[in-house]
Design an enzyme around this catalytic site. Structure first.
Site, PDB file in Angstrom:
ATOM      1  N   ASP A 128       0.863  -1.188   0.000  1.00 10.95           N
ATOM      2  CA  ASP A 128       0.000   0.000   0.000  1.00 10.95           C
ATOM      3  C   ASP A 128       0.896   1.234   0.000  1.00 10.95           C
ATOM      4  OD1 ASP A 128      -2.355   1.365  -0.134  1.00 10.95           O
ATOM      5  OD2 ASP A 128      -3.098   0.776   1.834  1.00 10.95           O
ATOM      6  N   VAL A 130       0.509   4.141   1.905  1.00  7.59           N
ATOM      7  CA  VAL A 130       0.761   4.815   3.186  1.00  7.59           C
ATOM      8  C   VAL A 130       0.123   4.042   4.336  1.00  7.59           C
ATOM      9  CG1 VAL A 130      -1.265   6.329   2.953  1.00  7.59           C
ATOM     10  CG2 VAL A 130       0.643   7.035   4.411  1.00  7.59           C
ATOM     11  N   ASP A 132      -1.348   4.914   7.536  1.00 10.60           N
ATOM     12  CA  ASP A 132      -1.846   6.069   8.272  1.00 10.60           C
ATOM     13  C   ASP A 132      -2.338   5.620   9.646  1.00 10.60           C
ATOM     14  OD1 ASP A 132      -3.026   8.383   9.199  1.00 10.60           O
ATOM     15  OD2 ASP A 132      -4.127   8.818   7.370  1.00 10.60           O
ATOM     16  N   ARG A 134      -3.349   2.400  10.134  1.00  9.49           N
ATOM     17  CA  ARG A 134      -3.076   0.951  10.100  1.00  9.49           C
ATOM     18  C   ARG A 134      -4.355   0.120  10.061  1.00  9.49           C
ATOM     19  NH1 ARG A 134       2.050  -0.661  13.424  1.00  9.49           N
ATOM     20  NH2 ARG A 134       2.868   0.766  11.834  1.00  9.49           N
ATOM     21  N   THR A 135      -5.510   0.765  10.009  1.00  5.25           N
ATOM     22  CA  THR A 135      -6.786   0.062  10.004  1.00  5.25           C
ATOM     23  C   THR A 135      -6.963  -0.785   8.747  1.00  5.25           C
ATOM     24  OG1 THR A 135      -7.753   1.887  11.269  1.00  5.25           O
ATOM     25  CG2 THR A 135      -9.282   0.365  10.209  1.00  5.25           C
ATOM     26  N   THR A 136      -6.659  -0.212   7.593  1.00  5.70           N
ATOM     27  CA  THR A 136      -6.807  -0.942   6.328  1.00  5.70           C
ATOM     28  C   THR A 136      -5.848  -2.118   6.258  1.00  5.70           C
ATOM     29  OG1 THR A 136      -7.511   1.086   5.193  1.00  5.70           O
ATOM     30  CG2 THR A 136      -6.744  -0.735   3.811  1.00  5.70           C
ATOM     31  N   LYS A 161       3.307   6.932   8.453  1.00  6.65           N
ATOM     32  CA  LYS A 161       3.123   8.169   9.204  1.00  6.65           C
ATOM     33  C   LYS A 161       3.455   7.941  10.672  1.00  6.65           C
ATOM     34  CE  LYS A 161      -0.261  10.639   6.397  1.00  6.65           C
ATOM     35  NZ  LYS A 161      -1.560  11.364   6.421  1.00  6.65           N
ATOM     36  N   TRP A 185      -1.019  15.686   5.470  1.00  2.00           N
ATOM     37  CA  TRP A 185      -1.836  15.111   4.394  1.00  2.00           C
ATOM     38  C   TRP A 185      -0.925  14.870   3.189  1.00  2.00           C
ATOM     39  CZ3 TRP A 185      -6.899  13.544   4.525  1.00  2.00           C
ATOM     40  CH2 TRP A 185      -7.454  13.137   3.303  1.00  2.00           C
TER      41      TRP A 185
END
Length: 219
Positions: A128, A130, A132, A134-136, A161, A185
């Site tokens: 992936d 990024v 961010d 870490r949920t995905t 991040k 962002w």
């Protein structure tokens, strides 16, 4: 050249990352109105830095998380010379630029296809752009473990991040990040039109976000 300082929260996150991530680069770019623009050259260079570590893991197949993981995965394929499968997961609502409460599963690969059959009992690499919250990544890893049962899983992201994470990767998952970045962002070149820019305007903005890079002492 603008300078940045590492906040106590970012330093704590970096320390926690060291258990999983042996080495990465910290990329410091100056944001423009809260946004950091990355050029195609920035991405390609960072992805290439991941290759030696990925080759040590020796995956049989890449699983790219769409849409942000597609182009980094294709860059890796040139050097790894292994096939790519794609899944499409959505956490952020493009119409509002806000995070959903749960990950939305939009597309998955056919486990019975020629390439899909190479996931079960094999080493796989999830890619992936990024990390961010870490949920995905957590959702993708857990879904693949449940439905396809690979022997080992590694996760590779272009940027990690430096922020507290909501998700957690299961034990045994190898984690690799091309570069650790501040919690701004991120604007990637394949999304240029989403921010009202041509690719040439985007690349010009990326040049204005002056960057310095140093190797993190992790591991």
């Amino acid at each position: 050249m603008a300078t940045t300082t590492t906040t106590p929260a970012e330093a704590a996150v970096e320390k926690r990352l060291s258990a999983k991530q042996e080495s990465a680069y910290k990329s410091t770019k100056t944001p423009i109105k809260g946004k950091v623009y990355f050029s195609y050259a920035d991405i390609h260079d960072t992805v290439s830095k991941l290759v030696p570590k990925i080759k040590e893991f020796d995956p049989s197949v890449i699983i790219a998380i769409g849409g942000g993981g597609f182009i980094p995965a294709r860059m890796l394929r040139t050097e790894l010379k292994i096939p790519i499968l794609t899944v499409s997961l959505e956490l952020y609502d493009d119409s509002t630029n806000t995070a959903r409460s749960t990950v939305k599963k939009i597309q998955w690969f056919n486990k019975d296809s020629e390439v899909g059959s190479k996931v079960r009992d094999r080493k796989i690499l999830i890619v992936d752009e990024v990390d961010d919250t870490r949920t995905t990544l957590q959702y993708c890893v857990e879904e693949i473990r449940q439905t396809n049962k690979p022997s080992e899983i590694a996760v590779a992201v272009v940027h990690n991040k430096l922020k507290p994470k909501k998700g957690r990767l299961p034990d045994g998952v190898v984690y690799m990040a091309g570069a650790n970045v501040a919690d701004h962002w991120n604007c990637y070149p394949w999304d240029a039109a989403a921010y009202g820019n041509t690719i040439y305007e985007h690349e010009a903005l990326a040049k204005k976000c002056t960057a310095t890079e140093m190797e993190d002492a992790c591991g």
